[in-house]
Each structure stands twice: as C-alpha cells, then as structure tokens.
Design a protein around this motif. Sequence first.
Motif, PDB file in Angstrom:
ATOM      1  N   LEU A 165     -50.017  33.834-110.951  1.00 57.55           N
ATOM      2  CA  LEU A 165     -48.698  33.371-110.537  1.00 57.55           C
ATOM      3  C   LEU A 165     -47.633  33.699-111.580  1.00 57.55           C
ATOM      4  CD1 LEU A 165     -49.810  31.894-108.039  1.00 57.55           C
ATOM      5  CD2 LEU A 165     -48.562  29.858-108.784  1.00 57.55           C
ATOM      6  N   VAL A 166     -47.916  33.359-112.836  1.00 57.04           N
ATOM      7  CA  VAL A 166     -46.904  33.529-113.874  1.00 57.04           C
ATOM      8  C   VAL A 166     -46.664  35.012-114.163  1.00 57.04           C
ATOM      9  CG1 VAL A 166     -46.253  32.971-116.248  1.00 57.04           C
ATOM     10  CG2 VAL A 166     -47.425  31.274-114.844  1.00 57.04           C
ATOM     11  N   GLU A 167     -47.709  35.842-114.101  1.00 61.25           N
ATOM     12  CA  GLU A 167     -47.521  37.289-114.246  1.00 61.25           C
ATOM     13  C   GLU A 167     -46.514  37.803-113.227  1.00 61.25           C
ATOM     14  OE1 GLU A 167     -51.844  39.023-115.817  1.00 61.25           O
ATOM     15  OE2 GLU A 167     -51.389  38.933-113.665  1.00 61.25           O
ATOM     16  N   ARG A 168     -46.699  37.444-111.987  1.00 61.60           N
ATOM     17  CA  ARG A 168     -45.813  37.928-110.926  1.00 61.60           C
ATOM     18  C   ARG A 168     -44.417  37.326-111.043  1.00 61.60           C
ATOM     19  NH1 ARG A 168     -50.575  38.912-110.193  1.00 61.60           N
ATOM     20  NH2 ARG A 168     -51.417  40.480-108.757  1.00 61.60           N
ATOM     21  N   TYR A 169     -44.352  36.091-111.470  1.00 59.76           N
ATOM     22  CA  TYR A 169     -43.053  35.446-111.677  1.00 59.76           C
ATOM     23  C   TYR A 169     -42.274  36.152-112.776  1.00 59.76           C
ATOM     24  CZ  TYR A 169     -39.855  31.532-112.841  1.00 59.76           C
ATOM     25  OH  TYR A 169     -38.766  30.745-113.103  1.00 59.76           O
ATOM     26  N   VAL A 170     -42.938  36.458-113.890  1.00 55.61           N
ATOM     27  CA  VAL A 170     -42.272  37.134-115.004  1.00 55.61           C
ATOM     28  C   VAL A 170     -41.781  38.519-114.581  1.00 55.61           C
ATOM     29  CG1 VAL A 170     -42.708  38.219-117.255  1.00 55.61           C
ATOM     30  CG2 VAL A 170     -43.370  35.849-116.861  1.00 55.61           C
ATOM     31  N   ARG A 171     -42.591  39.235-113.844  1.00 58.75           N
ATOM     32  CA  ARG A 171     -42.157  40.549-113.360  1.00 58.75           C
ATOM     33  C   ARG A 171     -40.968  40.411-112.416  1.00 58.75           C
ATOM     34  NH1 ARG A 171     -48.133  43.117-112.027  1.00 58.75           N
ATOM     35  NH2 ARG A 171     -48.725  43.643-114.167  1.00 58.75           N
ATOM     36  N   TRP A 172     -41.011  39.391-111.570  1.00 54.67           N
ATOM     37  CA  TRP A 172     -39.905  39.131-110.636  1.00 54.67           C
ATOM     38  C   TRP A 172     -38.621  38.847-111.418  1.00 54.67           C
ATOM     39  CZ3 TRP A 172     -36.586  35.139-109.387  1.00 54.67           C
ATOM     40  CH2 TRP A 172     -36.003  35.160-108.112  1.00 54.67           C
ATOM     41  N   LEU A 173     -38.705  38.038-112.467  1.00 55.51           N
ATOM     42  CA  LEU A 173     -37.541  37.739-113.309  1.00 55.51           C
ATOM     43  C   LEU A 173     -37.040  39.000-114.003  1.00 55.51           C
ATOM     44  CD1 LEU A 173     -38.779  34.418-114.974  1.00 55.51           C
ATOM     45  CD2 LEU A 173     -36.897  34.609-113.332  1.00 55.51           C
ATOM     46  N   GLN A 174     -37.973  39.799-114.513  1.00 55.82           N
ATOM     47  CA  GLN A 174     -37.602  41.019-115.227  1.00 55.82           C
ATOM     48  C   GLN A 174     -36.839  41.975-114.311  1.00 55.82           C
ATOM     49  OE1 GLN A 174     -40.959  43.010-116.970  1.00 55.82           O
ATOM     50  NE2 GLN A 174     -39.714  44.528-118.033  1.00 55.82           N
ATOM     51  N   GLU A 175     -37.286  42.111-113.088  1.00 59.48           N
ATOM     52  CA  GLU A 175     -36.608  42.995-112.137  1.00 59.48           C
ATOM     53  C   GLU A 175     -35.162  42.577-111.908  1.00 59.48           C
ATOM     54  OE1 GLU A 175     -38.998  42.780-108.664  1.00 59.48           O
ATOM     55  OE2 GLU A 175     -40.641  43.969-109.501  1.00 59.48           O
ATOM     56  N   ARG A 176     -34.888  41.278-112.045  1.00 63.78           N
ATOM     57  CA  ARG A 176     -33.538  40.753-111.794  1.00 63.78           C
ATOM     58  C   ARG A 176     -32.764  40.486-113.084  1.00 63.78           C
ATOM     59  NH1 ARG A 176     -37.024  40.187-108.285  1.00 63.78           N
ATOM     60  NH2 ARG A 176     -36.573  40.128-106.040  1.00 63.78           N
ATOM     61  N   ASN A 177     -33.397  40.796-114.211  1.00 59.95           N
ATOM     62  CA  ASN A 177     -32.799  40.554-115.528  1.00 59.95           C
ATOM     63  C   ASN A 177     -32.356  39.100-115.667  1.00 59.95           C
ATOM     64  OD1 ASN A 177     -32.012  41.349-118.134  1.00 59.95           O
ATOM     65  ND2 ASN A 177     -29.900  41.731-117.472  1.00 59.95           N
ATOM     66  N   CYS A 178     -33.252  38.190-115.267  1.00 58.95           N
ATOM     67  CA  CYS A 178     -32.972  36.752-115.311  1.00 58.95           C
ATOM     68  C   CYS A 178     -34.097  36.041-116.054  1.00 58.95           C
ATOM     69  CB  CYS A 178     -32.851  36.175-113.898  1.00 58.95           C
ATOM     70  SG  CYS A 178     -31.437  36.788-112.973  1.00 58.95           S
ATOM     71  N   GLN A 179     -33.865  34.797-116.394  1.00 58.37           N
ATOM     72  CA  GLN A 179     -34.883  33.981-117.052  1.00 58.37           C
ATOM     73  C   GLN A 179     -35.204  32.762-116.198  1.00 58.37           C
ATOM     74  OE1 GLN A 179     -32.906  33.438-120.953  1.00 58.37           O
ATOM     75  NE2 GLN A 179     -34.679  34.473-121.832  1.00 58.37           N
ATOM     76  N   GLY A 180     -36.325  32.130-116.523  1.00 51.85           N
ATOM     77  CA  GLY A 180     -36.710  30.950-115.763  1.00 51.85           C
ATOM     78  C   GLY A 180     -37.789  30.158-116.470  1.00 51.85           C
ATOM     79  N   ASP A 181     -38.144  29.025-115.880  1.00 51.57           N
ATOM     80  CA  ASP A 181     -39.230  28.210-116.406  1.00 51.57           C
ATOM     81  C   ASP A 181     -40.138  27.793-115.251  1.00 51.57           C
ATOM     82  OD1 ASP A 181     -37.801  26.210-115.105  1.00 51.57           O
ATOM     83  OD2 ASP A 181     -37.150  25.217-116.945  1.00 51.57           O
ATOM     84  N   VAL A 182     -41.125  26.959-115.557  1.00 49.04           N
ATOM     85  CA  VAL A 182     -42.152  26.588-114.572  1.00 49.04           C
ATOM     86  C   VAL A 182     -42.342  25.082-114.589  1.00 49.04           C
ATOM     87  CG1 VAL A 182     -44.530  26.946-113.806  1.00 49.04           C
ATOM     88  CG2 VAL A 182     -43.302  28.811-114.966  1.00 49.04           C
ATOM     89  N   LEU A 183     -42.427  24.495-113.407  1.00 48.03           N
ATOM     90  CA  LEU A 183     -42.627  23.053-113.246  1.00 48.03           C
ATOM     91  C   LEU A 183     -43.770  22.812-112.274  1.00 48.03           C
ATOM     92  CD1 LEU A 183     -41.758  20.055-113.553  1.00 48.03           C
ATOM     93  CD2 LEU A 183     -40.071  20.458-111.753  1.00 48.03           C
ATOM     94  N   ALA A 184     -44.772  22.065-112.716  1.00 46.60           N
ATOM     95  CA  ALA A 184     -45.925  21.739-111.866  1.00 46.60           C
ATOM     96  C   ALA A 184     -45.967  20.243-111.603  1.00 46.60           C
ATOM     97  CB  ALA A 184     -47.229  22.184-112.537  1.00 46.60           C
ATOM     98  N   GLU A 185     -46.638  19.878-110.523  1.00 46.45           N
ATOM     99  CA  GLU A 185     -46.777  18.460-110.198  1.00 46.45           C
ATOM    100  C   GLU A 185     -47.747  17.787-111.161  1.00 46.45           C
ATOM    101  OE1 GLU A 185     -48.173  15.436-106.619  1.00 46.45           O
ATOM    102  OE2 GLU A 185     -48.460  17.588-106.383  1.00 46.45           O
ATOM    103  N   SER A 186     -47.390  16.619-111.620  1.00 40.81           N
ATOM    104  CA  SER A 186     -48.261  15.854-112.507  1.00 40.81           C
ATOM    105  C   SER A 186     -49.519  15.408-111.781  1.00 40.81           C
ATOM    106  CB  SER A 186     -47.520  14.621-113.035  1.00 40.81           C
ATOM    107  OG  SER A 186     -48.391  13.791-113.771  1.00 40.81           O
ATOM    108  N   ARG A 187     -50.658  15.506-112.491  1.00 40.05           N
ATOM    109  CA  ARG A 187     -51.938  15.048-111.951  1.00 40.05           C
ATOM    110  C   ARG A 187     -52.507  13.895-112.761  1.00 40.05           C
ATOM    111  NH1 ARG A 187     -52.425  16.968-106.842  1.00 40.05           N
ATOM    112  NH2 ARG A 187     -51.880  19.176-106.741  1.00 40.05           N
TER     113      ARG A 187
END
Length: 260
Positions: free
Chosen positions: A132-154
């Motif tokens: 997931l994060v690999e594809r997310y990072v590539r997606w961000l790179q293609e758009r020259n944007c940054q981001g973070d990740v939030l998961a549900e607490s368990r």
Amino acid sequence: MKYRMYIDEVGNSDLGASADPNHRYLSLTGVIFELDYMATVAFPAIEQLKSRYFDSHPDDPVILHRKELVNKKPPFAALQDEAMEAAFNRDLLKLLTELDYVVITAVIDKLEHQQRYSVWRFDPYHYCLTVLVERYVRWLQERNCQGDVLAESRGGKEDRRLKDSFERLCQEGSEYVQPQQFARWLTSRQLKVKSKANNIAGLQIADIIAHPSHRATMARRQQQALPDNFGGRIGGILEASKYNRSPQGRIEGWGRKWLP
C-alpha cells in the motif's frame, strides 16, 4: 496540496489460522483524500448524510460502521424500514460515486504465503502495508505532493505493531522504494493511529469500502463477476473511477494487488 491515506483491514494477520477458510485472507485498503478537500467537502457531506438518516448531532455524532449498518442495529435501526434503507443506500452510493478519492487494496492468501515460504515469511500485515505505502508514495511522487498515513486503532499492542511496521518500512525501505523516497514524499515516519470513534470521516469511508473492495479483489482473482449485492455495487463504483490505475488504465497491480 497534502494528502492522507486512511487504512482499514479485513481479516487478521495470524498465520496459524490460515488453514481456516474463514481466516485465510487478509486485506488492507487505503483510501486517499486531499486534506483540504476532506475538511471542506467530504467531512460535511458525510455529516449531512448521518444527520439526515440517524439524527447524528455534533455533540454526539453517529459513527458509521459497516457491520452495524448491515445488521441495522442501533444507532442504525431506522434502516429496518425498507423505504428508509433504500433511500439511505441510494444516497450512500451517490456519495461514494461523487466524492474525489483514490483506493488501493492489497489482499494476501495467508495459506499460500505459508506454503510458499516454509522458512522465511514476511509478516502478512507488514507485507500488505508495504504494498500500500509503496503505491501511495509513487502516487504522491507522480503529483509532486506529500502526504501521511492514518490507520484505525486496534488497541495497545496492535497499535504498537502497526507503528513499528510503518517506521521500519520508512527506515529500511522496500525492494522497490528506497528510504530516501519515503522520506521525500511522506511528511512523517510515524503512522497516525486513531479510533473511528473520533468521528474521522476518512476512516469511516475506509470501513465502508474495505470489505466490498476485498470481495471485488477476490472475485476478479477468480475471474468471477462482482457479487450481486450492495457491496458489489460499491465494488463497481471503485472499478469505474476510484481504484488507482496505470497510465494505460490498468487496475491490477496498481489499485489492487494480490499476494504473494
């Protein structure tokens, strides 16, 4: 522009239960939203939907949970009325169609994973998270944007495991993404972990989408049609316009990934 990927899971990472057909598969689904859009469009739209059907109030917000919606349990007892359920389903599908977001799902067959790698085994959750994060990072790179990740607490130990897995990925990189790339496109090496009870719209949407996306990925893997039910209709929306895809429009490997 800054983005956030909200993550929800279906199944569990226990390899010891992989022979049980009910516990054979684990999937993680990430739903990507631009943060300003979430604040000004997506969150208000979700709140309006909840207020319209479930008397949700800012001081006591109703939290959308897929299982409780399906079972029509309080606070969703209004869905026991067929006309009300039909109207809510129509409005929910309309909302999922019209909102602007991107979906990535990874599904792992734990039994096959266990049989294929008899000595060394990648932790199933970490494996899916990496994809997931690999594809997310590539997606961000293609758009020259940054981001973070939030998961549900368990809960305590599970949350620590999620955070450690994410931090290890950022520090060590993966087979396809170097640590420098994670550092360049992710604003934090720390995985944010929060409960849906905090009324986080992105986690609620991820909760609604995760199971239909899991089933859609399974169906396509088996060369079958999408399920003929409400979840199948959500799967159709994802396939039509929400899954991440290649420049040529390919979903498999981009918006959906089967493991191992």
